[in-house]
Design an enzyme around this catalytic site. Structure first.
Site, mmCIF file in Angstrom:
data_model
loop_
_atom_site.group_PDB
_atom_site.id
_atom_site.type_symbol
_atom_site.label_atom_id
_atom_site.label_comp_id
_atom_site.label_asym_id
_atom_site.label_seq_id
_atom_site.Cartn_x
_atom_site.Cartn_y
_atom_site.Cartn_z
ATOM 1 N N HIS A 81 0.832 -1.221 0.000
ATOM 2 C CA HIS A 81 0.000 0.000 0.000
ATOM 3 C C HIS A 81 0.864 1.269 0.000
ATOM 4 C CE1 HIS A 81 -3.894 -2.066 0.862
ATOM 5 N NE2 HIS A 81 -3.102 -2.950 1.436
ATOM 6 N N ASN A 154 -10.348 -2.794 2.583
ATOM 7 C CA ASN A 154 -10.062 -2.808 1.148
ATOM 8 C C ASN A 154 -11.352 -2.583 0.367
ATOM 9 O OD1 ASN A 154 -7.291 -3.316 1.241
ATOM 10 N ND2 ASN A 154 -7.547 -5.538 1.179
ATOM 11 N N TYR A 368 1.020 -4.184 12.023
ATOM 12 C CA TYR A 368 0.972 -2.761 11.662
ATOM 13 C C TYR A 368 1.909 -1.924 12.521
ATOM 14 C CZ TYR A 368 -2.616 -3.872 8.337
ATOM 15 O OH TYR A 368 -3.259 -4.395 7.252
HETATM 16 FE FE1 HDD Z 1 -2.612 -4.807 5.487
HETATM 17 C C1 HDD Z 1 -1.065 -1.798 5.154
HETATM 18 C C2 HDD Z 1 -5.552 -3.451 4.312
HETATM 19 C C3 HDD Z 1 -4.075 -7.918 5.485
HETATM 20 C C4 HDD Z 1 0.117 -6.075 6.960
HETATM 21 N N1 HDD Z 1 -3.184 -2.983 4.862
HETATM 22 C C5 HDD Z 1 -2.410 -1.863 4.790
HETATM 23 C C6 HDD Z 1 -3.175 -0.767 4.294
HETATM 24 C C7 HDD Z 1 -4.430 -1.238 4.048
HETATM 25 C C8 HDD Z 1 -4.446 -2.635 4.414
HETATM 26 C C9 HDD Z 1 -5.609 -0.442 3.500
HETATM 27 C C10 HDD Z 1 -2.648 0.648 4.054
HETATM 28 C C11 HDD Z 1 -2.962 1.555 5.194
HETATM 29 C C12 HDD Z 1 -2.501 2.953 4.853
HETATM 30 O O1 HDD Z 1 -3.135 3.573 3.994
HETATM 31 O O2 HDD Z 1 -1.503 3.376 5.433
HETATM 32 N N2 HDD Z 1 -4.410 -5.551 4.930
HETATM 33 C C13 HDD Z 1 -5.510 -4.812 4.586
HETATM 34 C C14 HDD Z 1 -6.675 -5.678 4.550
HETATM 35 C C15 HDD Z 1 -6.265 -6.935 4.864
HETATM 36 C C16 HDD Z 1 -4.840 -6.848 5.113
HETATM 37 C C17 HDD Z 1 -8.080 -5.228 4.237
HETATM 38 C C18 HDD Z 1 -7.052 -8.197 4.986
HETATM 39 C C19 HDD Z 1 -8.244 -8.237 5.478
HETATM 40 N N3 HDD Z 1 -2.057 -6.662 6.079
HETATM 41 C C20 HDD Z 1 -2.822 -7.805 6.028
HETATM 42 C C21 HDD Z 1 -2.109 -8.890 6.681
HETATM 43 C C22 HDD Z 1 -0.926 -8.359 7.122
HETATM 44 C C23 HDD Z 1 -0.914 -6.967 6.727
HETATM 45 C C24 HDD Z 1 -2.631 -10.308 6.838
HETATM 46 C C25 HDD Z 1 0.206 -9.017 7.879
HETATM 47 C C26 HDD Z 1 0.028 -10.011 8.703
HETATM 48 N N4 HDD Z 1 -0.766 -4.082 5.907
HETATM 49 C C27 HDD Z 1 0.186 -4.774 6.561
HETATM 50 C C28 HDD Z 1 1.402 -3.942 6.894
HETATM 51 C C29 HDD Z 1 1.015 -2.543 6.329
HETATM 52 C C30 HDD Z 1 -0.354 -2.804 5.729
HETATM 53 C C31 HDD Z 1 2.676 -4.549 6.413
HETATM 54 C C32 HDD Z 1 2.005 -1.885 5.372
HETATM 55 C C33 HDD Z 1 2.085 -0.449 5.760
HETATM 56 C C34 HDD Z 1 1.446 -0.379 7.048
HETATM 57 O O3 HDD Z 1 0.894 -1.602 7.373
HETATM 58 O O4 HDD Z 1 1.412 0.595 7.789
HETATM 59 O O5 HDD Z 1 1.564 -3.888 8.273
#
Ligand code: HDD
Length: 704
Positions: A81, A154, A368
């Site tokens: 993202h 999402n 996160y």
């Molecule tokens: Fe995630 C970012 C949505 C599963 C780990 N995720 C991130 C963002 C969104 C989502 C919208 C961007 C937020 C922003 O604008 O800063 N992610 C989802 C949705 C998921 C999902 C709807 C399933 C239902 N994500 C998911 C899993 C993991 C992560 C299973 C790890 C176990 N997501 C992350 C992250 C991020 C992230 C690596 C990257 C940047 C951040 O968090 O701040 O932690």
């Protein structure tokens, strides 16, 4: 009281000290250029040297500070993202939700809760294109009086995997391949489909990502989903399962694939620009929050396991109840400070809402904060204005890089007597977050429950629920994406899975790949045979027709009949559409009535893919010029190819002929049939409110 002094929150109080200081700093007339220490700078265009042609001096503190700050401007981009666009706004419930939850921001219809919303793509880097085929993030931070609640969702209601331990695997597979860092700004081909072919739980979401949902027309026309099952807890501690939905009031609409690809080159910021401009113009994006509520006692009867994030609850089984409205009404002042530094976290939750044991959600509760420690340089990022809660913060957290708060007093531990016992703990009556008690027993093991094991029936439900044109687009997307896969073995494995989803799907995709189709054995429906809420076309029929904020390209040359154009324009603008006058060059064109008509865009700086429709006004000389001009004919033909509304005044019909477009084709509105002026505009608006005209059978022959 060992409280911490919190600087005023810039994101809500524009009269605060921070905001005033910030605006003073930005005001070129009101302040002098200074160093970070506030020392006024007398000269910033030459470094300090010995003689005008001599060596620079280490003593030049202004040069060193300026250069050092520049050298350290970049922070790591989000691991997923990374590319996002955001806006401020507010959320207001329609009525109290006390019967379901005690969350304070959902109690009072008079209360507006400030929000910050960030939309994003998943796979591409910060500088990638907006319109690629991908999932879109829809993350909402509610600054509630009880603390921040982040709904990090999402635009697709299900996820690829069931357990978060596989998140690094799927993201590695989806991102550019590690040996050559290709492909950029799109989901990888061989590695991603290799993963899909080996992990069938991905298939339901694959149907969504191959559908038009993955190429939205605008962030303003896109649904959002909390994906997981959460809990609502009421004042009596009764827990109910809840799924969150966002529905855009402008309806849910998409681009077509050819258009999305071209836009990635013509205007990589297409979605960002659209959001920013809409808010600047006062066309505030609005979304309705809705919830599906399931009584805990009814959870077993649903036919799906609520802890499995690869499944949805069809709206026919649990209707979406309207809760309130989100309005985005302010652009960020500074992209980096707000959009880039915002940190959403699934673990940010308020009393009245709680988690479930969904193993995907449980993993997110860890990830996160962990990733943000690196991205935002340490543990103090919650003090950044965009992340700071409105609710006061009192605790014994201290120190670390970039600390703003000066903790007061000597007692930095709990319990204490030296600080008068402060800060105090809050029970439920005082608004404390109390985890909902839950009976859990079982063996410690790494395993998937039996109830998670059906990977095909909801993929089939989604495909079956689409209209014929939507199915056709999905099939074409699979042919495109799998067509780029170089390994035949991977293509064959994916086809084996598709055979378990739908006969048409597997046959048509196999044909596109030049491979034999495996025998179709589609999964039997486990709930309703189809669900209207899954098809954008079916949803469109339930919305009142509207052309609000739709962009119409008007092609003109000298001699244009501007009187008729103005009549058409008046009517279309009254209905909320936006017209852009496009000519060969900027400046003005000379209208047939002798007046100058201002031009908004020169043809070379824009393209039909940036508009929802095209209109050609009359005026014999103008039409004759456009007819001879290849670029203009291409503009009209391309709009036709993308099934957009094409409108022509009566005396511009010749242009249709020159473009080989049948004036009787669906979505072609001609002055000959519809009259002129406002009558023509009304017919044009009706066609435009349809979004696209998929029943235009001959569009593929257009050489655009
Ligand atoms: Fe995630 C970012 C949505 C599963 C780990 N995720 C991130 C963002 C969104 C989502 C919208 C961007 C937020 C922003 O604008 O800063 N992610 C989802 C949705 C998921 C999902 C709807 C399933 C239902 N994500 C998911 C899993 C993991 C992560 C299973 C790890 C176990 N997501 C992350 C992250 C991020 C992230 C690596 C990257 C940047 C951040 O968090 O701040 O932690």
């Amino acid at each position: 009281m060992s409280s911490q002094k919190q600087p005023d929150a810039v994101h809500i109080d524009e009269n605060s000290k921070d905001a005033q200081l910030a605006s003073k700093r930005m005001d070129p007339t009101g302040s002098f250029l200074t160093t970070d220490q506030g020392i006024r700078v007398e000269h910033t265009d030459d470094s300090l040297k010995i003689g005008a042609r001599g060596p620079t001096l280490l003593e030049d503190f202004h040069f060193r500070e300026k250069m050092t700050r520049f050298d350290h401007e970049r922070i790591p981009e989000r691991v997923v993202h990374a590319r996002g666009s955001a806006a401020h706004g507010y959320f207001q419930p329609y009525e109290s939700q006390a019967k379901y939850t005690r969350a304070k921001f959902l109690q009072d219809p008079a209360r507006k809760t400030p929000v910050f919303v960030r939309f994003s793509t998943v796979a591409g880097s910060r500088g990638s294109a907006d319109t690629v085929r991908d999932v879109r993030g829809f993350a909402v931070k509610f600054y509630t009086e009880e603390g921040n609640f982040d709904l990090v969702g999402n635009n697709i209601p299900v996820f690829f995997i069931q357990d978060g331990i596989k998140f690094p695997d799927i993201i590695h597979a989806a991102k550019p391949e590690p040996h050559h860092e290709m492909p950029q700004a799109q989901t990888a081909h061989d590695s991603f489909w290799d993963f899909v072919s080996l992990v069938p739980e991905t298939l339901h979401m694959i149907m969504w990502t191959m559908s038009d949902r993955a190429i939205p027309r605008s962030f303003r026309m896109m649904q959002g989903f909390g994906v997981h099952t959460f809990r609502f807890i009421d004042a009596k501690n009764v827990s109910r399962f809840v799924k969150f939905h966002w529905k855009p009031l402008l309806g849910t609409h998409s681009l077509v694939w050819d258009e999305a690809q071209k836009l990635a080159g013509k205007d990589p910021d297409f979605h960002r620009r659209d959001l920013f401009e809409a808010i600047e113009q006062g066309d505030f994006p609005e979304y309705e929050l809705g919830v599906q509520i399931v009584e805990e006692a009814d959870a077993q009867k649903l036919g799906v396991d609520l802890l499995d994030a690869t499944k949805l609850i069809p709206e026919e089984v649990a209707p979406v109840l309207p809760v309130g409205k989100l309005t985005l009404n302010r652009n960020p002042t500074n992209f980096f400070a707000e959009t880039e530094q915002v940190a959403f976290c699934v673990a940010n939750i308020v009393p009245g809402i709680d988690f479930t044991d969904d193993p995907l959600m449980q993993a997110r509760l860890f990830s996160y904060l962990d990733t943000q420690l690196t991205r935002l340089g340490g543990p103090n990022f919650a003090e950044l204005p965009i992340n700071r809660p409105l609710a006061p913060v009192h605790n014994h957290q201290q120190d670390g890089f970039g600390r703003h708060t000066s903790n007061v007093g000597r007692a930095n531990y709990h319990p204490n007597s030296l600080g008068g016992g402060c800060p105090f703990l809050a029970g439920q009556q005082q608004g404390g977050f109390v985890h909902q008690p839950e009976q859990v027993t079982g063996q410690k093991l790494r395993a998937r429950p039996e109830s998670f094991k059906d990977h095909y029936s909801q993929a089939a439900l989604f495909f079956r629920s689409l209209s014929a044109p939507e199915q056709e687009h999905l099939i074409d997307a699979c042919r495109f994406e799998l067509g780029k896969v170089e390994s035949k073995a991977i293509q064959e494995r994916v086809l084996e899975h598709f055979a378990k989803i739908d006969a048409l799907l597997v046959t048509a995709v196999a044909e596109g790949l030049g491979l034999p189709a495996p025998k179709a054995t589609p999964a039997a429906p486990k709930g309703p045979p189809a669900s209207k809420a899954l098809s954008m076309e079916a949803m469109k029929l339930q919305m009142p027709p509207s052309i609000k904020t739709r962009r119409i390209a008007v092609l003109v040359a000298d001699g244009v009949d501007s009187d008729e154009l103005m009549a058409v324009r008046k009517e279309l603008e009254a209905q909320g559409a936006q017209l852009k006058i496009i000519a060969k060059r900027l400046g003005t064109v000379k209208a047939a009535n002798g007046k100058d008509l201002p031009v908004d865009k020169s043809a070379m700086t824009t393209a039909s893919v940036e508009y929802d429709a095209v209109f050609i006004p009359g005026g014999a000389a103008s039409v004759a010029t456009l007819k001879k001009d290849g670029e203009s004919r291409h503009f009209v033909q391309e709009a036709y190819l993308h099934c957009k509304t094409v409108g022509v005044s009566k005396d511009a019909e010749d242009l249709l002929k020159a473009c080989e477009i049948d004036p009787a084709a669906p979505g072609v509105v001609s002055g000959a049939g519809s009259g002129s002026g406002s009558a023509l505009a009304t017919a044009f608006a009706k066609a435009l409110s349809n979004h696209r005209h998929w029943d235009r059978k001959d569009h593929d022959r257009v050489p655009a």
